[in-house]
Design a protein around this motif. Structure first.
Motif, PDB file in Angstrom:
ATOM      1  N   UNK A  24       0.818  -1.219   0.000  1.00  0.00           N
ATOM      2  CA  UNK A  24       0.000   0.000   0.000  1.00  0.00           C
ATOM      3  C   UNK A  24       0.845   1.259   0.000  1.00  0.00           C
ATOM      4  N   UNK A  25       2.074   1.158   0.488  1.00  0.00           N
ATOM      5  CA  UNK A  25       2.929   2.348   0.575  1.00  0.00           C
ATOM      6  C   UNK A  25       3.792   2.521  -0.671  1.00  0.00           C
ATOM      7  N   UNK A  26       4.454   1.451  -1.084  1.00  0.00           N
ATOM      8  CA  UNK A  26       5.395   1.575  -2.206  1.00  0.00           C
ATOM      9  C   UNK A  26       4.745   1.344  -3.564  1.00  0.00           C
ATOM     10  N   UNK A  27       3.592   0.679  -3.573  1.00  0.00           N
ATOM     11  CA  UNK A  27       2.956   0.345  -4.838  1.00  0.00           C
ATOM     12  C   UNK A  27       3.519  -0.907  -5.477  1.00  0.00           C
ATOM     13  N   UNK A  28       4.486  -1.514  -4.841  1.00  0.00           N
ATOM     14  CA  UNK A  28       5.087  -2.719  -5.419  1.00  0.00           C
ATOM     15  C   UNK A  28       4.085  -3.874  -5.409  1.00  0.00           C
ATOM     16  N   UNK A  29       4.011  -4.595  -6.505  1.00  0.00           N
ATOM     17  CA  UNK A  29       3.180  -5.796  -6.547  1.00  0.00           C
ATOM     18  C   UNK A  29       3.968  -6.924  -5.889  1.00  0.00           C
ATOM     19  N   UNK A  30       3.390  -7.525  -4.882  1.00  0.00           N
ATOM     20  CA  UNK A  30       4.116  -8.495  -4.053  1.00  0.00           C
ATOM     21  C   UNK A  30       3.849  -9.937  -4.446  1.00  0.00           C
ATOM     22  N   UNK A  31       2.631 -10.232  -4.793  1.00  0.00           N
ATOM     23  CA  UNK A  31       2.285 -11.603  -5.169  1.00  0.00           C
ATOM     24  C   UNK A  31       0.911 -11.621  -5.824  1.00  0.00           C
ATOM     25  N   UNK A  32       0.611 -12.750  -6.426  1.00  0.00           N
ATOM     26  CA  UNK A  32      -0.727 -13.003  -6.949  1.00  0.00           C
ATOM     27  C   UNK A  32      -1.210 -14.304  -6.339  1.00  0.00           C
ATOM     28  N   UNK A  33      -2.406 -14.295  -5.805  1.00  0.00           N
ATOM     29  CA  UNK A  33      -2.986 -15.514  -5.269  1.00  0.00           C
ATOM     30  C   UNK A  33      -4.406 -15.671  -5.765  1.00  0.00           C
TER      31      UNK A  33
END
Lengths: 131, 131
Positions: A24-33
């Motif tokens: 939510x802070x960096x906008x980085x996509x972390x994973x897809x589930x």
């Protein structure tokens, strides 16, 4: 009681819906589930992202063993109600069970997948023999 | 010749892989689509995101009719090689066929999906009768 959640379209993917997890802070996509209706309900109600594991064929509270839970900050859906974008605060150093901040740690470079970031924690120490 | 693309795991989703489309500059997640092997190959080779449309059951060059193409800037895959994160420059005002910048224009608010942004173009003018 969540009145409107049943608008989500779980029918296109055999009861599952794609869930994109974004910091939510960096906008980085972390994973897809993937979530089924129960996983989505639990995510909403508990505030921690819960998935349906296709490989283990059961509900999966992300971080249950590692402590690397995903604290839900915002939930969005798309025009077709068949995907979720969940913005989270990721507890712990990284979400990937291989020891990276994001599961998307490989980039295509001249036709080959190459690691684009360094491992930041030892998965064996966090997950033990579970990979 | 792309040597390594065949590492992608198209087997879990009946020949498809999830592709998350993210604005390369803002980090905003714009849409989620699916690619089969051919769509991925075309995306790599042409530099424009190409999907497999589940509803139309055929390849779909995003922006073919609207002009709102997605220019590929970076392609990443995840630990399981079963999802793609594609960073793009999105041509045109927005990617969503309903007239929004992002397909994720609805947020969950007290149990109801509410529009969280304004429509920025007239879909009828861009897409005609195609929705």
């Amino acid at each position: 009681m969540k009145l409107d959640s049943n608008k989500l379209d779980f029918g296109k993917l055999n009861g599952l819906i794609t869930a994109v997890i974004q910091d939510h802070a960096s906008g980085r996509v972390l994973m897809v589930g993937f979530m089924n209706e129960e996983a989505f309900r639990l995510t909403e109600e508990t505030g921690y992202a819960t998935f349906f594991s296709r490989s283990r064929n059961k509900l999966w509270l992300k971080g249950e063993s590692s402590g690397h839970k995903l604290v839900v900050k915002n939930i969005a859906t798309d025009c077709d109600f068949d995907a979720l974008l969940i913005q989270v605060e990721a507890l712990g150093p990284g979400v990937c069970h291989e020891g990276y901040q994001s599961c998307f740690f490989r980039q295509l470079d001249a036709g080959e997948w190459k690691e684009s970031e360094s491992r930041i924690f030892d998965p064996a120490a966090v997950y033990g023999n579970r990979t």
